[in-house]
Design a protein around this motif. Structure first.
Motif, PDB file in Angstrom:
ATOM      1  N   HIS A 126      77.390 -24.499  34.237  1.00 64.17           N
ATOM      2  CA  HIS A 126      78.409 -24.038  33.290  1.00 64.17           C
ATOM      3  C   HIS A 126      78.559 -22.526  33.318  1.00 64.17           C
ATOM      4  O   HIS A 126      79.648 -22.010  33.026  1.00 64.17           O
ATOM      5  CB  HIS A 126      78.079 -24.503  31.866  1.00 64.17           C
ATOM      6  CG  HIS A 126      78.189 -25.980  31.705  1.00 64.17           C
ATOM      7  ND1 HIS A 126      79.383 -26.618  31.471  1.00 64.17           N
ATOM      8  CD2 HIS A 126      77.248 -26.954  31.786  1.00 64.17           C
ATOM      9  CE1 HIS A 126      79.185 -27.922  31.389  1.00 64.17           C
ATOM     10  NE2 HIS A 126      77.896 -28.145  31.577  1.00 64.17           N
ATOM     11  N   ALA A 127      77.477 -21.813  33.628  1.00 61.52           N
ATOM     12  CA  ALA A 127      77.545 -20.344  33.630  1.00 61.52           C
ATOM     13  C   ALA A 127      76.403 -19.784  34.466  1.00 61.52           C
ATOM     14  O   ALA A 127      75.341 -20.399  34.580  1.00 61.52           O
ATOM     15  CB  ALA A 127      77.450 -19.807  32.198  1.00 61.52           C
ATOM     16  N   LEU A 128      76.655 -18.606  35.053  1.00 59.82           N
ATOM     17  CA  LEU A 128      75.638 -17.849  35.788  1.00 59.82           C
ATOM     18  C   LEU A 128      75.569 -16.469  35.182  1.00 59.82           C
ATOM     19  O   LEU A 128      76.584 -15.911  34.776  1.00 59.82           O
ATOM     20  CB  LEU A 128      76.022 -17.684  37.262  1.00 59.82           C
ATOM     21  CG  LEU A 128      76.006 -18.903  38.136  1.00 59.82           C
ATOM     22  CD1 LEU A 128      77.404 -19.330  38.445  1.00 59.82           C
ATOM     23  CD2 LEU A 128      75.278 -18.549  39.407  1.00 59.82           C
ATOM     24  N   PHE A 129      74.361 -15.919  35.149  1.00 61.36           N
ATOM     25  CA  PHE A 129      74.168 -14.570  34.624  1.00 61.36           C
ATOM     26  C   PHE A 129      73.168 -13.852  35.508  1.00 61.36           C
ATOM     27  O   PHE A 129      72.062 -14.345  35.731  1.00 61.36           O
ATOM     28  CB  PHE A 129      73.661 -14.640  33.184  1.00 61.36           C
ATOM     29  CG  PHE A 129      73.286 -13.323  32.577  1.00 61.36           C
ATOM     30  CD1 PHE A 129      74.164 -12.256  32.557  1.00 61.36           C
ATOM     31  CD2 PHE A 129      72.039 -13.145  32.001  1.00 61.36           C
ATOM     32  CE1 PHE A 129      73.813 -11.041  31.984  1.00 61.36           C
ATOM     33  CE2 PHE A 129      71.671 -11.943  31.431  1.00 61.36           C
ATOM     34  CZ  PHE A 129      72.574 -10.878  31.424  1.00 61.36           C
ATOM     35  N   LEU A 130      73.559 -12.720  36.040  1.00 57.64           N
ATOM     36  CA  LEU A 130      72.660 -11.896  36.822  1.00 57.64           C
ATOM     37  C   LEU A 130      72.198 -10.771  35.920  1.00 57.64           C
ATOM     38  O   LEU A 130      72.967  -9.896  35.545  1.00 57.64           O
ATOM     39  CB  LEU A 130      73.383 -11.350  38.059  1.00 57.64           C
ATOM     40  CG  LEU A 130      72.514 -10.679  39.100  1.00 57.64           C
ATOM     41  CD1 LEU A 130      71.448 -11.634  39.626  1.00 57.64           C
ATOM     42  CD2 LEU A 130      73.374 -10.183  40.246  1.00 57.64           C
ATOM     43  N   GLN A 131      70.933 -10.829  35.521  1.00 60.03           N
ATOM     44  CA  GLN A 131      70.358  -9.856  34.599  1.00 60.03           C
ATOM     45  C   GLN A 131      69.669  -8.761  35.407  1.00 60.03           C
ATOM     46  O   GLN A 131      68.661  -9.014  36.058  1.00 60.03           O
ATOM     47  CB  GLN A 131      69.357 -10.548  33.673  1.00 60.03           C
ATOM     48  CG  GLN A 131      68.765  -9.650  32.627  1.00 60.03           C
ATOM     49  CD  GLN A 131      67.774 -10.415  31.767  1.00 60.03           C
ATOM     50  OE1 GLN A 131      67.028 -11.266  32.255  1.00 60.03           O
ATOM     51  NE2 GLN A 131      67.775 -10.123  30.481  1.00 60.03           N
ATOM     52  N   PRO A 132      70.238  -7.543  35.403  1.00 63.13           N
ATOM     53  CA  PRO A 132      69.646  -6.471  36.206  1.00 63.13           C
ATOM     54  C   PRO A 132      68.280  -6.054  35.678  1.00 63.13           C
ATOM     55  O   PRO A 132      68.002  -6.128  34.490  1.00 63.13           O
ATOM     56  CB  PRO A 132      70.635  -5.317  36.078  1.00 63.13           C
ATOM     57  CG  PRO A 132      71.693  -5.738  35.137  1.00 63.13           C
ATOM     58  CD  PRO A 132      71.403  -7.122  34.677  1.00 63.13           C
ATOM     59  N   GLY A 133      67.436  -5.608  36.612  1.00 69.18           N
ATOM     60  CA  GLY A 133      66.132  -5.083  36.262  1.00 69.18           C
ATOM     61  C   GLY A 133      65.887  -3.805  37.032  1.00 69.18           C
ATOM     62  O   GLY A 133      66.712  -3.393  37.847  1.00 69.18           O
ATOM     63  N   GLU A 134      64.770  -3.179  36.789  1.00 68.98           N
ATOM     64  CA  GLU A 134      64.463  -1.913  37.457  1.00 68.98           C
ATOM     65  C   GLU A 134      64.292  -2.096  38.959  1.00 68.98           C
ATOM     66  O   GLU A 134      64.854  -1.352  39.752  1.00 68.98           O
ATOM     67  CB  GLU A 134      63.200  -1.298  36.866  1.00 68.98           C
ATOM     68  CG  GLU A 134      63.434  -0.677  35.507  1.00 68.98           C
ATOM     69  CD  GLU A 134      62.190   0.023  35.010  1.00 68.98           C
ATOM     70  OE1 GLU A 134      61.446   0.596  35.819  1.00 68.98           O
ATOM     71  OE2 GLU A 134      61.974  -0.014  33.787  1.00 68.98           O
ATOM     72  N   MET A 135      63.503  -3.060  39.374  1.00 69.51           N
ATOM     73  CA  MET A 135      63.233  -3.279  40.802  1.00 69.51           C
ATOM     74  C   MET A 135      63.978  -4.492  41.349  1.00 69.51           C
ATOM     75  O   MET A 135      64.338  -4.516  42.504  1.00 69.51           O
ATOM     76  CB  MET A 135      61.732  -3.455  41.031  1.00 69.51           C
ATOM     77  CG  MET A 135      60.910  -2.241  40.642  1.00 69.51           C
ATOM     78  SD  MET A 135      61.353  -0.763  41.556  1.00 69.51           S
ATOM     79  CE  MET A 135      60.670  -1.139  43.137  1.00 69.51           C
ATOM     80  N   ALA A 136      64.141  -5.522  40.536  1.00 69.93           N
ATOM     81  CA  ALA A 136      64.804  -6.753  40.955  1.00 69.93           C
ATOM     82  C   ALA A 136      65.496  -7.369  39.751  1.00 69.93           C
ATOM     83  O   ALA A 136      65.193  -7.036  38.607  1.00 69.93           O
ATOM     84  CB  ALA A 136      63.799  -7.728  41.549  1.00 69.93           C
ATOM     85  N   SER A 137      66.407  -8.261  40.010  1.00 72.63           N
ATOM     86  CA  SER A 137      67.178  -8.909  38.951  1.00 72.63           C
ATOM     87  C   SER A 137      66.608 -10.287  38.645  1.00 72.63           C
ATOM     88  O   SER A 137      65.740 -10.794  39.358  1.00 72.63           O
ATOM     89  CB  SER A 137      68.633  -9.050  39.390  1.00 72.63           C
ATOM     90  OG  SER A 137      69.202  -7.801  39.622  1.00 72.63           O
ATOM     91  N   ARG A 138      67.137 -10.874  37.587  1.00 79.03           N
ATOM     92  CA  ARG A 138      66.872 -12.273  37.256  1.00 79.03           C
ATOM     93  C   ARG A 138      68.198 -13.004  37.380  1.00 79.03           C
ATOM     94  O   ARG A 138      69.236 -12.463  37.013  1.00 79.03           O
ATOM     95  CB  ARG A 138      66.344 -12.408  35.827  1.00 79.03           C
ATOM     96  CG  ARG A 138      65.029 -11.695  35.617  1.00 79.03           C
ATOM     97  CD  ARG A 138      64.634 -11.679  34.141  1.00 79.03           C
ATOM     98  NE  ARG A 138      64.043 -12.952  33.784  1.00 79.03           N
ATOM     99  CZ  ARG A 138      64.301 -13.596  32.629  1.00 79.03           C
ATOM    100  NH1 ARG A 138      65.125 -13.105  31.743  1.00 79.03           N
ATOM    101  NH2 ARG A 138      63.719 -14.740  32.370  1.00 79.03           N
ATOM    102  N   LEU A 139      68.167 -14.221  37.878  1.00 86.58           N
ATOM    103  CA  LEU A 139      69.357 -15.059  37.973  1.00 86.58           C
ATOM    104  C   LEU A 139      69.167 -16.233  37.031  1.00 86.58           C
ATOM    105  O   LEU A 139      68.201 -16.991  37.177  1.00 86.58           O
ATOM    106  CB  LEU A 139      69.571 -15.546  39.410  1.00 86.58           C
ATOM    107  CG  LEU A 139      70.744 -16.505  39.639  1.00 86.58           C
ATOM    108  CD1 LEU A 139      72.072 -15.814  39.343  1.00 86.58           C
ATOM    109  CD2 LEU A 139      70.718 -17.037  41.067  1.00 86.58           C
TER     110      LEU A 139
END
Length: 163
Positions: free
Chosen positions: A32-45
């Motif tokens: 239903h939805a995707l969210f790419l959560q930015p981080g300092e070194m890597a992101s979360r999907l």
């Protein structure tokens, strides 16, 4: 894990991880939805999806399958090298998974395997350290592999399993 299981559907716990990959299957899971959560070194999907916990064979051969389905949040940690494609030409834009595969990393860094989310009209490939999947509600027995929007509580990225 101390969360309660759901006997009718066969769901044994409400939070799963990449350690459970061989027991899981995302065929016909609706994203239903995707969210790419930015981080300092890597992101979360994060993905908000309806996960078919169990396909129920029909009583009579001509009847359709029914499904035990639960809304879930799938979270990949330390995501990088993300690439993908969408191809909805001539189709209604709907993200439906066919499967999720963990592949050997091309550079031998086993702590960051290559993940392949294969959909019916899309795909994503990325490196990530692993995932957790949170079943936000107990599964419901429904006619198809997708829940009604109101029944699933709308879109959410809650990272807590149901009690």
């Amino acid at each position: 894990m101390t969360k309660k299981d759901h006997e009718e559907s066969g769901l044994s716990k409400s939070v799963w991880s990449d350690a459970d990959l061989e027991e899981m299957g995302w065929h016909d899971a609706t994203v239903h939805a995707l969210f790419l959560q930015p981080g300092e070194m890597a992101s979360r999907l994060l993905l908000d999806l309806d996960y078919p916990v169990r396909w129920v064979p029909p009583v009579r051969r001509r009847d359709p399958f029914t499904f035990w389905v639960a809304p879930a949040t799938l979270v990949f940690e330390e995501v990088w090298d993300l690439e993908g494609s969408l191809d909805f030409k001539g189709l209604a834009p709907e993200l439906e998974l066919d499967g999720i595969h963990r592949l050997a990393p091309p550079d031998g860094r086993a702590e960051y395997p290559l993940w392949h989310l294969e959909g019916h009209a899309f795909e994503l490939k990325f490196r990530a350290s692993g995932f957790r999947q949170y079943f936000r509600q107990a599964p419901r027995h429904v006619a198809g592999p997708m829940l009604e929007y109101a029944d699933r509580g709308g879109c959410a990225f809650t990272e807590v399993g149901f009690d």
